[in-house]
Design a protein around this motif. Structure first.
Motif, short mmCIF file in Angstrom:
data_model
loop_
_atom_site.label_atom_id
_atom_site.label_comp_id
_atom_site.label_asym_id
_atom_site.label_seq_id
_atom_site.Cartn_x
_atom_site.Cartn_y
_atom_site.Cartn_z
N PRO A 219 0.81 -1.23 0.00
CA PRO A 219 0.00 0.00 0.00
C PRO A 219 0.84 1.28 0.00
N ILE A 220 2.00 1.24 0.64
CA ILE A 220 2.89 2.41 0.65
C ILE A 220 3.46 2.64 -0.74
N ALA A 221 3.95 1.56 -1.36
CA ALA A 221 4.51 1.67 -2.71
C ALA A 221 3.46 2.16 -3.69
N ASN A 222 2.22 1.71 -3.53
CA ASN A 222 1.15 2.08 -4.46
C ASN A 222 0.85 3.57 -4.44
N GLN A 223 1.23 4.26 -3.37
CA GLN A 223 1.03 5.70 -3.31
C GLN A 223 1.88 6.43 -4.36
N TYR A 224 2.93 5.76 -4.83
CA TYR A 224 3.84 6.36 -5.81
C TYR A 224 3.66 5.77 -7.21
N LEU A 225 2.51 5.14 -7.44
CA LEU A 225 2.22 4.58 -8.75
C LEU A 225 0.95 5.19 -9.30
N THR A 226 0.91 5.34 -10.61
CA THR A 226 -0.30 5.79 -11.27
C THR A 226 -0.75 4.70 -12.22
N GLY A 227 -2.05 4.63 -12.46
CA GLY A 227 -2.57 3.57 -13.31
C GLY A 227 -2.61 2.26 -12.56
N LYS A 228 -1.93 1.26 -13.09
CA LYS A 228 -1.97 -0.08 -12.49
C LYS A 228 -1.15 -0.13 -11.20
N LYS A 229 -1.78 -0.55 -10.13
CA LYS A 229 -1.12 -0.67 -8.84
C LYS A 229 -0.71 -2.12 -8.59
N LEU A 230 0.07 -2.33 -7.55
CA LEU A 230 0.52 -3.67 -7.20
C LEU A 230 -0.53 -4.38 -6.37
N ALA A 231 -0.74 -5.65 -6.67
CA ALA A 231 -1.55 -6.51 -5.81
C ALA A 231 -0.62 -7.12 -4.77
N ILE A 232 -1.13 -7.40 -3.59
CA ILE A 232 -0.32 -8.06 -2.56
C ILE A 232 -0.02 -9.48 -3.03
N PRO A 233 1.23 -9.90 -3.07
CA PRO A 233 1.55 -11.22 -3.61
C PRO A 233 0.95 -12.34 -2.78
N SER A 234 0.59 -13.41 -3.48
CA SER A 234 0.02 -14.60 -2.83
C SER A 234 1.15 -15.53 -2.43
N LEU A 235 1.47 -15.52 -1.15
CA LEU A 235 2.61 -16.31 -0.67
C LEU A 235 2.17 -17.48 0.21
N GLY A 236 0.93 -17.44 0.65
CA GLY A 236 0.43 -18.51 1.49
C GLY A 236 1.12 -18.60 2.84
N ILE A 237 1.71 -17.48 3.30
CA ILE A 237 2.47 -17.51 4.55
C ILE A 237 1.90 -16.54 5.57
N TYR A 238 1.39 -15.42 5.15
CA TYR A 238 0.89 -14.43 6.10
C TYR A 238 -0.55 -14.09 5.77
#
Length: 232
Positions: free
Chosen positions: A213-232
């Protein structure tokens, strides 16, 4: 301010042989990364305007690649449009950091090969690149975020080779963070906001769920989804 995360300086940039070392190392890891998940190419698509990083170690590599894209784009802009009153020493140091971040970005891109996410579009409109205070504050935020992100993801990496490489890269990022803090205020390279000084004296870490969510503040258009790691 919008810019491209994939710009490479034409002058004063990273030496070609340095890039080839990173790219060559990345290519050597690419085969292992590609065979780790036969469905990872499908997962790198866009869902609800978010970039899916994938799963497992592919997700961690794309996660790191995304952060390095942001840092490389930021420092490229800093060097292209130096802030008012910048000294030659400061410009030289920031140029070195830019070159490191570009090398890191290109390493992950090569390592991921066909599994790499697309180039992101940063939005640095909240940063005044003409003002030293604004630039160094943003630099500090990026470096601290990067170090905590690598530390938080370390336990999630499954392949030992990737863990070793992540450790080598995060140590460079931590040197950047210390340098930027000293540029802001001499001898302030460490404090309780990044290290648990009162208890363990260990660097504070963040999970991908906290970092994205912090990184997404510095992106326009397509944002990052939280990766699916199955750990947290």
């Amino acid at each position: 301010m919008k810019t491209s995360t994939q710009e490479v300086p034409q002058q004063g940039g990273m030496a070609r042989r340095q890039f080839l070392r990173y790219a060559g190392a990345g290519a050597a890891l690419a085969a292992g990364a590609i065979t780790m998940s036969s469905c990872s190419k499908d997962r790198k698509g866009i869902e609800n305007d978010h970039v899916d990083l994938g799963s497992g170690d592919i997700a961690i590599l794309n996660y790191a690649y995304a952060l390095e894209q942001l840092e490389a784009a930021f420092y490229t802009q800093v060097v292209q449009t130096p802030y008012s009153g910048i000294s030659s020493a400061e410009l030289s140091l920031l140029t070195d950091i830019r070159d490191h971040e570009i090398a890191h970005r290109e390493f992950f891109k090569a390592a991921l090969a066909g599994n790499a996410i697309e180039g992101l579009t940063p939005n640095f409109s909240s940063i005044n690149f003409a003002d030293r205070t604004s630039v160094l504050a943003a630099s500090k935020a990026f470096e601290d975020l990067g170090v905590s992100a690598y530390n938080g993801a370390g336990a999630m990496i499954q392949k030992a080779d990737y863990l070793v490489l992540a450790g080598k890269i995060v140590s460079v990022e931590a040197r950047h963070a210390a340098l930027i803090r000293d540029l802001i205020s001499y001898n302030s390279f460490i404090d309780s906001s990044v290290v648990d000084i009162a208890n363990t004296s260990l660097e504070i870490s963040r999970t991908p769920a906290q970092v994205v969510p912090i990184a997404n503040q510095y992106l326009t258009g397509k944002k990052l989804a939280i990766p699916s790691l199955g750990i947290y």
